[in-house]
Design a protein around this motif. Sequence first.
Motif, PDB file in Angstrom:
ATOM      1  N   ASP A  55     -12.773  13.378   0.672  1.00 22.87           N
ATOM      2  CA  ASP A  55     -13.453  12.386  -0.164  1.00 22.87           C
ATOM      3  C   ASP A  55     -14.100  12.992  -1.402  1.00 22.87           C
ATOM      4  O   ASP A  55     -14.754  12.277  -2.173  1.00 22.87           O
ATOM      5  CB  ASP A  55     -14.526  11.659   0.653  1.00 22.87           C
ATOM      6  CG  ASP A  55     -13.971  11.037   1.922  1.00 22.87           C
ATOM      7  OD1 ASP A  55     -12.871  10.452   1.845  1.00 22.87           O
ATOM      8  OD2 ASP A  55     -14.623  11.130   2.983  1.00 22.87           O
ATOM      9  N   PHE A  68     -17.853   0.801  -7.463  1.00 24.95           N
ATOM     10  CA  PHE A  68     -16.612   0.692  -6.695  1.00 24.95           C
ATOM     11  C   PHE A  68     -16.274  -0.778  -6.523  1.00 24.95           C
ATOM     12  O   PHE A  68     -17.079  -1.554  -6.007  1.00 24.95           O
ATOM     13  CB  PHE A  68     -16.797   1.361  -5.330  1.00 24.95           C
ATOM     14  CG  PHE A  68     -15.561   1.420  -4.474  1.00 24.95           C
ATOM     15  CD1 PHE A  68     -14.744   2.541  -4.481  1.00 24.95           C
ATOM     16  CD2 PHE A  68     -15.240   0.364  -3.632  1.00 24.95           C
ATOM     17  CE1 PHE A  68     -13.618   2.606  -3.664  1.00 24.95           C
ATOM     18  CE2 PHE A  68     -14.115   0.425  -2.811  1.00 24.95           C
ATOM     19  CZ  PHE A  68     -13.305   1.544  -2.833  1.00 24.95           C
ATOM     20  N   ASP A  70     -13.597  -3.462  -4.898  1.00 22.46           N
ATOM     21  CA  ASP A  70     -12.603  -3.560  -3.829  1.00 22.46           C
ATOM     22  C   ASP A  70     -11.725  -4.777  -4.057  1.00 22.46           C
ATOM     23  O   ASP A  70     -12.224  -5.884  -4.280  1.00 22.46           O
ATOM     24  CB  ASP A  70     -13.336  -3.675  -2.486  1.00 22.46           C
ATOM     25  CG  ASP A  70     -12.389  -3.746  -1.306  1.00 22.46           C
ATOM     26  OD1 ASP A  70     -11.292  -3.161  -1.379  1.00 22.46           O
ATOM     27  OD2 ASP A  70     -12.754  -4.388  -0.301  1.00 22.46           O
ATOM     28  N   CYS A 107     -10.367  -0.138  -5.836  1.00 23.06           N
ATOM     29  CA  CYS A 107      -9.556   0.078  -4.641  1.00 23.06           C
ATOM     30  C   CYS A 107      -8.434  -0.953  -4.610  1.00 23.06           C
ATOM     31  O   CYS A 107      -8.683  -2.165  -4.753  1.00 23.06           O
ATOM     32  CB  CYS A 107     -10.422  -0.067  -3.391  1.00 23.06           C
ATOM     33  SG  CYS A 107      -9.536   0.250  -1.851  1.00 23.06           S
ATOM     34  N   ARG A 109      -5.710  -2.277  -2.093  1.00 24.08           N
ATOM     35  CA  ARG A 109      -5.290  -2.266  -0.694  1.00 24.08           C
ATOM     36  C   ARG A 109      -4.715  -3.626  -0.348  1.00 24.08           C
ATOM     37  O   ARG A 109      -4.801  -4.582  -1.120  1.00 24.08           O
ATOM     38  CB  ARG A 109      -6.440  -1.878   0.244  1.00 24.08           C
ATOM     39  CG  ARG A 109      -7.642  -2.817   0.236  1.00 24.08           C
ATOM     40  CD  ARG A 109      -8.770  -2.247   1.085  1.00 24.08           C
ATOM     41  NE  ARG A 109      -9.959  -3.105   1.111  1.00 24.08           N
ATOM     42  CZ  ARG A 109     -10.248  -3.974   2.080  1.00 24.08           C
ATOM     43  NH1 ARG A 109      -9.411  -4.120   3.101  1.00 24.08           N
ATOM     44  NH2 ARG A 109     -11.348  -4.696   2.042  1.00 24.08           N
ATOM     45  N   THR A 113      -1.877  -3.482  -3.444  1.00 25.93           N
ATOM     46  CA  THR A 113      -1.384  -2.099  -3.475  1.00 25.93           C
ATOM     47  C   THR A 113      -0.139  -1.926  -4.324  1.00 25.93           C
ATOM     48  O   THR A 113       0.055  -0.882  -4.959  1.00 25.93           O
ATOM     49  CB  THR A 113      -1.100  -1.606  -2.040  1.00 25.93           C
ATOM     50  OG1 THR A 113      -2.247  -1.861  -1.216  1.00 25.93           O
ATOM     51  CG2 THR A 113      -0.773  -0.128  -2.016  1.00 25.93           C
ATOM     52  N   ALA A 179      -8.205   3.895  -6.104  1.00 28.60           N
ATOM     53  CA  ALA A 179      -8.055   4.367  -4.732  1.00 28.60           C
ATOM     54  C   ALA A 179      -6.931   3.546  -4.115  1.00 28.60           C
ATOM     55  O   ALA A 179      -7.029   2.317  -4.011  1.00 28.60           O
ATOM     56  CB  ALA A 179      -9.354   4.174  -3.948  1.00 28.60           C
ATOM     57  N   CYS A 181      -4.344   2.574  -1.061  1.00 28.79           N
ATOM     58  CA  CYS A 181      -4.274   2.581   0.398  1.00 28.79           C
ATOM     59  C   CYS A 181      -2.961   3.188   0.896  1.00 28.79           C
ATOM     60  O   CYS A 181      -1.877   2.673   0.604  1.00 28.79           O
ATOM     61  CB  CYS A 181      -4.423   1.160   0.917  1.00 28.79           C
ATOM     62  SG  CYS A 181      -4.355   1.040   2.712  1.00 28.79           S
ATOM     63  N   GLY A 221      -7.479   2.014   2.547  1.00 30.27           N
ATOM     64  CA  GLY A 221      -8.387   1.401   1.585  1.00 30.27           C
ATOM     65  C   GLY A 221      -9.726   1.059   2.198  1.00 30.27           C
ATOM     66  O   GLY A 221     -10.779   1.247   1.574  1.00 30.27           O
ATOM     67  N   ALA A 224     -11.908   4.021   2.281  1.00 35.75           N
ATOM     68  CA  ALA A 224     -12.457   4.313   0.948  1.00 35.75           C
ATOM     69  C   ALA A 224     -13.642   3.412   0.632  1.00 35.75           C
ATOM     70  O   ALA A 224     -14.602   3.836  -0.027  1.00 35.75           O
ATOM     71  CB  ALA A 224     -11.374   4.154  -0.111  1.00 35.75           C
ATOM     72  N   VAL A 225     -13.594   2.156   1.090  1.00 36.39           N
ATOM     73  CA  VAL A 225     -14.722   1.234   0.907  1.00 36.39           C
ATOM     74  C   VAL A 225     -15.994   1.837   1.503  1.00 36.39           C
ATOM     75  O   VAL A 225     -17.069   1.820   0.893  1.00 36.39           O
ATOM     76  CB  VAL A 225     -14.414  -0.131   1.564  1.00 36.39           C
ATOM     77  CG1 VAL A 225     -15.670  -0.984   1.667  1.00 36.39           C
ATOM     78  CG2 VAL A 225     -13.342  -0.874   0.767  1.00 36.39           C
TER      79      VAL A 225
END
Length: 240
Positions: A55, A68, A70, A107, A109, A113, A179, A181, A221, A224-225
């Motif tokens: 990370d 961040f 998502d 992110c 995901r 993606t 980021a 997934c 993903g 990463a959250v």
Amino acid sequence: MSSDDSRVARRSFLSRFGTGATALGAALGASVLPGRAQSAPAAGAAWQPARHAEDDWFEQPSAKHRFFLDTTSPAALGHAIFFANNYFSASKASYGLADTDSAIVICVRHQSTSFAFTDAMWAKYGTMLSERAVFTDPKTTKAPTVNVFQATGAAGYGALLSNNGVTLDAVITRGLRLAVCSLATRAIAGLVAQRTGGKVDDIIKELTDNLVPNAHMVPAGIVAVNRAQERGYSFAYVAS
């Protein structure tokens, strides 16, 4: 109950309350320590998240702010691109900050993606990428043959896409990172392999070799959250 018994009961309750309040205060007052992976805390110490080398890419030493976003759908990704650009612009206009003062990660995901991959992958596997994303080109109502959120694909879409003409390349140039997934990427590769007769691992390698700039594969993903927040990023879930 006698008065003496009552006083003993009150003292017992207050003693227990004081112990609980001390523990609560320690938990609320704890801060996340930077640095290496941490050993188990001593008995009674406040919990701290472990740090993992996987990370460390979240770290951006020059950044004064961390954000961040998502996303789990194409529409949400478009909104996030638009919001990220607004964040950079407002930070510069109102706070006098440079783009490098902000660490912003989107992110991608689940269904968003597919847009982590370049035009070359969309030209080759667009039908499968579109199917996984549950998305069709708003101009043609068919599977895109380009990444519609990148510069080439986004040109001329305007309000037809939720990024309102702000291209993915434009915010990547400002420092945005993605980021991506790995679990969703494997699912895409599985679909491509099924339709083309290829090998899943070979297709995964091809996809990861053709990520858009500033994209980083993460184990999942949803992981990463969690890791971003443990690294001090403010969090926003972007709805479709």
